[in-house]
Design a protein around this motif. Structure first.
Motif, PDB file in Angstrom:
ATOM      1  N   GLY A 284       0.685  -1.418  -0.266  1.00 21.50           N
ATOM      2  CA  GLY A 284       0.304  -0.153   0.216  1.00 21.50           C
ATOM      3  C   GLY A 284       0.608   1.297   0.007  1.00 21.50           C
ATOM      4  O   GLY A 284       0.312   2.517  -0.419  1.00 21.50           O
ATOM      5  N   VAL A 285       1.879   0.878   0.213  1.00  8.86           N
ATOM      6  CA  VAL A 285       2.853   1.913  -0.035  1.00  8.86           C
ATOM      7  C   VAL A 285       3.745   2.338  -1.585  1.00  8.86           C
ATOM      8  O   VAL A 285       5.063   3.160  -1.244  1.00  8.86           O
ATOM      9  CB  VAL A 285       3.634   2.862   1.937  1.00  8.86           C
ATOM     10  CG1 VAL A 285       2.394   2.987   2.513  1.00  8.86           C
ATOM     11  CG2 VAL A 285       4.104   1.234   1.543  1.00  8.86           C
ATOM     12  N   GLY A 286       3.645   1.648  -2.566  1.00  6.64           N
ATOM     13  CA  GLY A 286       4.532   1.252  -3.284  1.00  6.64           C
ATOM     14  C   GLY A 286       5.808   0.799  -3.352  1.00  6.64           C
ATOM     15  O   GLY A 286       6.667   0.782  -4.244  1.00  6.64           O
TER      16      GLY A 286
ATOM     17  N   CYS B  53      -0.432   1.382  -5.848  1.00  8.25           N
ATOM     18  CA  CYS B  53      -1.200   1.833  -5.048  1.00  8.25           C
ATOM     19  C   CYS B  53      -1.125   3.219  -4.003  1.00  8.25           C
ATOM     20  O   CYS B  53      -2.051   3.797  -3.825  1.00  8.25           O
ATOM     21  CB  CYS B  53      -1.232   0.320  -4.133  1.00  8.25           C
ATOM     22  SG  CYS B  53       0.806   0.434  -3.301  1.00  8.25           S
ATOM     23  N   VAL B  54      -0.483   3.617  -4.807  1.00  2.77           N
ATOM     24  CA  VAL B  54       0.006   5.011  -4.410  1.00  2.77           C
ATOM     25  C   VAL B  54      -0.163   6.260  -5.579  1.00  2.77           C
ATOM     26  O   VAL B  54       0.221   7.474  -5.397  1.00  2.77           O
ATOM     27  CB  VAL B  54       1.249   5.351  -4.088  1.00  2.77           C
ATOM     28  CG1 VAL B  54       1.966   5.026  -2.995  1.00  2.77           C
ATOM     29  CG2 VAL B  54       2.331   4.846  -4.831  1.00  2.77           C
ATOM     30  N   VAL B  55      -0.773   6.202  -6.329  1.00  5.76           N
ATOM     31  CA  VAL B  55      -1.523   6.357  -7.328  1.00  5.76           C
ATOM     32  C   VAL B  55      -2.494   6.817  -7.533  1.00  5.76           C
ATOM     33  O   VAL B  55      -3.693   5.963  -7.216  1.00  5.76           O
ATOM     34  CB  VAL B  55      -1.397   6.375  -9.217  1.00  5.76           C
ATOM     35  CG1 VAL B  55      -1.628   6.795 -10.040  1.00  5.76           C
ATOM     36  CG2 VAL B  55       0.009   5.656  -9.251  1.00  5.76           C
ATOM     37  N   LYS B  56      -3.151   8.791  -6.854  1.00  5.08           N
ATOM     38  CA  LYS B  56      -4.682   8.460  -7.481  1.00  5.08           C
ATOM     39  C   LYS B  56      -5.592   9.022  -8.528  1.00  5.08           C
ATOM     40  O   LYS B  56      -4.815   8.800  -9.916  1.00  5.08           O
ATOM     41  CB  LYS B  56      -4.658  10.292  -6.672  1.00  5.08           C
ATOM     42  CG  LYS B  56      -4.038  10.172  -4.566  1.00  5.08           C
ATOM     43  CD  LYS B  56      -4.172  11.067  -4.492  1.00  5.08           C
ATOM     44  CE  LYS B  56      -3.027  11.699  -3.739  1.00  5.08           C
ATOM     45  NZ  LYS B  56      -2.930  10.573  -2.033  1.00  5.08           N
ATOM     46  N   ALA B  57      -6.956   8.156  -8.291  1.00  6.69           N
ATOM     47  CA  ALA B  57      -7.759   8.079  -9.472  1.00  6.69           C
ATOM     48  C   ALA B  57      -7.687   9.284  -9.970  1.00  6.69           C
ATOM     49  O   ALA B  57      -7.439   9.524 -11.193  1.00  6.69           O
ATOM     50  CB  ALA B  57      -9.299   7.848  -8.486  1.00  6.69           C
ATOM     51  N   ALA B  58      -7.873  10.762  -9.806  1.00  2.00           N
ATOM     52  CA  ALA B  58      -7.932  11.795 -10.241  1.00  2.00           C
ATOM     53  C   ALA B  58      -5.956  12.069 -11.033  1.00  2.00           C
ATOM     54  O   ALA B  58      -6.302  12.747 -11.882  1.00  2.00           O
ATOM     55  CB  ALA B  58      -7.500  12.631  -9.021  1.00  2.00           C
ATOM     56  N   ASP B  59      -5.377  11.336 -10.820  1.00  8.55           N
ATOM     57  CA  ASP B  59      -4.289  11.499 -11.113  1.00  8.55           C
ATOM     58  C   ASP B  59      -3.640  10.508 -12.542  1.00  8.55           C
ATOM     59  O   ASP B  59      -2.856  10.804 -13.422  1.00  8.55           O
ATOM     60  CB  ASP B  59      -2.933  10.969  -9.925  1.00  8.55           C
ATOM     61  CG  ASP B  59      -2.771  12.322  -9.444  1.00  8.55           C
ATOM     62  OD1 ASP B  59      -3.120  13.221  -9.347  1.00  8.55           O
ATOM     63  OD2 ASP B  59      -2.062  11.650  -7.951  1.00  8.55           O
ATOM     64  N   ALA B  60      -5.084   9.507 -12.429  1.00  2.00           N
ATOM     65  CA  ALA B  60      -5.138   8.465 -13.005  1.00  2.00           C
ATOM     66  C   ALA B  60      -5.651   9.173 -15.017  1.00  2.00           C
ATOM     67  O   ALA B  60      -5.571   8.832 -15.753  1.00  2.00           O
ATOM     68  CB  ALA B  60      -4.899   7.336 -13.714  1.00  2.00           C
ATOM     69  N   ASP B  61      -6.845  10.588 -14.446  1.00  2.00           N
ATOM     70  CA  ASP B  61      -7.493  10.772 -15.093  1.00  2.00           C
ATOM     71  C   ASP B  61      -7.386  11.361 -16.566  1.00  2.00           C
ATOM     72  O   ASP B  61      -6.238  11.892 -16.996  1.00  2.00           O
ATOM     73  CB  ASP B  61      -8.157  11.865 -14.790  1.00  2.00           C
ATOM     74  CG  ASP B  61      -9.400  12.378 -15.592  1.00  2.00           C
ATOM     75  OD1 ASP B  61     -10.076  11.626 -16.409  1.00  2.00           O
ATOM     76  OD2 ASP B  61      -9.381  13.930 -15.605  1.00  2.00           O
ATOM     77  N   GLY B  62      -7.631  10.586 -17.896  1.00  2.12           N
ATOM     78  CA  GLY B  62      -7.062  10.682 -19.262  1.00  2.12           C
ATOM     79  C   GLY B  62      -6.044  10.039 -19.435  1.00  2.12           C
ATOM     80  O   GLY B  62      -5.113   9.873 -20.975  1.00  2.12           O
ATOM     81  N   THR B  63      -5.524   9.326 -18.546  1.00  4.22           N
ATOM     82  CA  THR B  63      -4.387   8.736 -19.330  1.00  4.22           C
ATOM     83  C   THR B  63      -4.252   7.277 -19.771  1.00  4.22           C
ATOM     84  O   THR B  63      -5.720   6.589 -19.521  1.00  4.22           O
ATOM     85  CB  THR B  63      -3.185   8.018 -17.901  1.00  4.22           C
ATOM     86  OG1 THR B  63      -3.827   7.244 -16.620  1.00  4.22           O
ATOM     87  CG2 THR B  63      -2.814   8.891 -16.847  1.00  4.22           C
ATOM     88  N   GLU B  64      -3.576   6.676 -19.803  1.00  3.90           N
ATOM     89  CA  GLU B  64      -3.696   4.683 -20.422  1.00  3.90           C
ATOM     90  C   GLU B  64      -2.962   4.187 -19.583  1.00  3.90           C
ATOM     91  O   GLU B  64      -1.878   4.361 -19.230  1.00  3.90           O
ATOM     92  CB  GLU B  64      -2.810   4.964 -21.942  1.00  3.90           C
ATOM     93  CG  GLU B  64      -3.424   3.589 -22.309  1.00  3.90           C
ATOM     94  CD  GLU B  64      -2.909   3.264 -24.106  1.00  3.90           C
ATOM     95  OE1 GLU B  64      -2.650   2.485 -24.656  1.00  3.90           O
ATOM     96  OE2 GLU B  64      -2.486   4.689 -24.752  1.00  3.90           O
TER      97      GLU B  64
END
Length: 151
Positions: free
Chosen positions: A41-43, A60-71
């Motif tokens: 849980g801490v990468g 586990c350390v990437v937030k959903a908001a940071d994944a927006d628009g990614t592949e």
């Protein structure tokens, strides 16, 4: 809740989740993608390793908001139909897996390394992979990465 658009294994998906929800839980709980595993849980253990925009990440350390628009590519997205990815084939040829828990993350880290270095992968490069394998199959992992790099 906010809605996020992510391309996962070539499929465009939208998820309605909290901004700070880890991408690992988005994939496992919302999308039912079970290849990436929860370990620490801490990468650190890297059992959750995937590719995001072709770069290795610990989900586990990437937030959903940071994944927006990614592949995002998970272990489930590597094979070409019934044809395994060269790293997956090397894993089978070298009989790497024992318990198998860490293998999706190990394979994704190897794919990222080979994507970066090609057939120029060195032992030092492989030593730089920090994924933890409790079964200790590091010798076979090394052999599989070298095989795949030559494929």
């Amino acid at each position: 809740m906010p809605q996020y658009s992510i391309t996962v294994n070539g499929e465009d998906v939208e998820v309605d989740v909290p901004a700070d929800m880890p991408l690992l839980w988005v994939m496992r709980d919302e999308l039912r993608i079970t290849g990436p595993k929860y370990g620490c849980g801490v990468g650190v253990c890297r059992a959750c390793t995937c590719l995001m925009d072709d770069e290795e990440v610990q989900t586990c350390v990437v937030k959903a908001a940071d994944a927006d628009g990614t592949e995002v590519t998970t272990i489930e997205g590597l094979a070409d139909g019934d044809e395994p990815h060269p790293v997956q084939q090397a894993w089978m040829d070298q009989d790497v897996a024992q318990c198998g828990f860490c293998q999706p993350g190990q394979i994704m880290a190897a794919v990222a390394l080979i994507n970066d270095k090609g057939d120029e992968v060195t032992d030092a490069d492989i030593d730089g992979i920090e994924n933890v394998c409790r079964c200790g199959t590091y010798g076979r992992i090394r052999a599989a990465i070298k095989q795949a790099a030559q494929a």
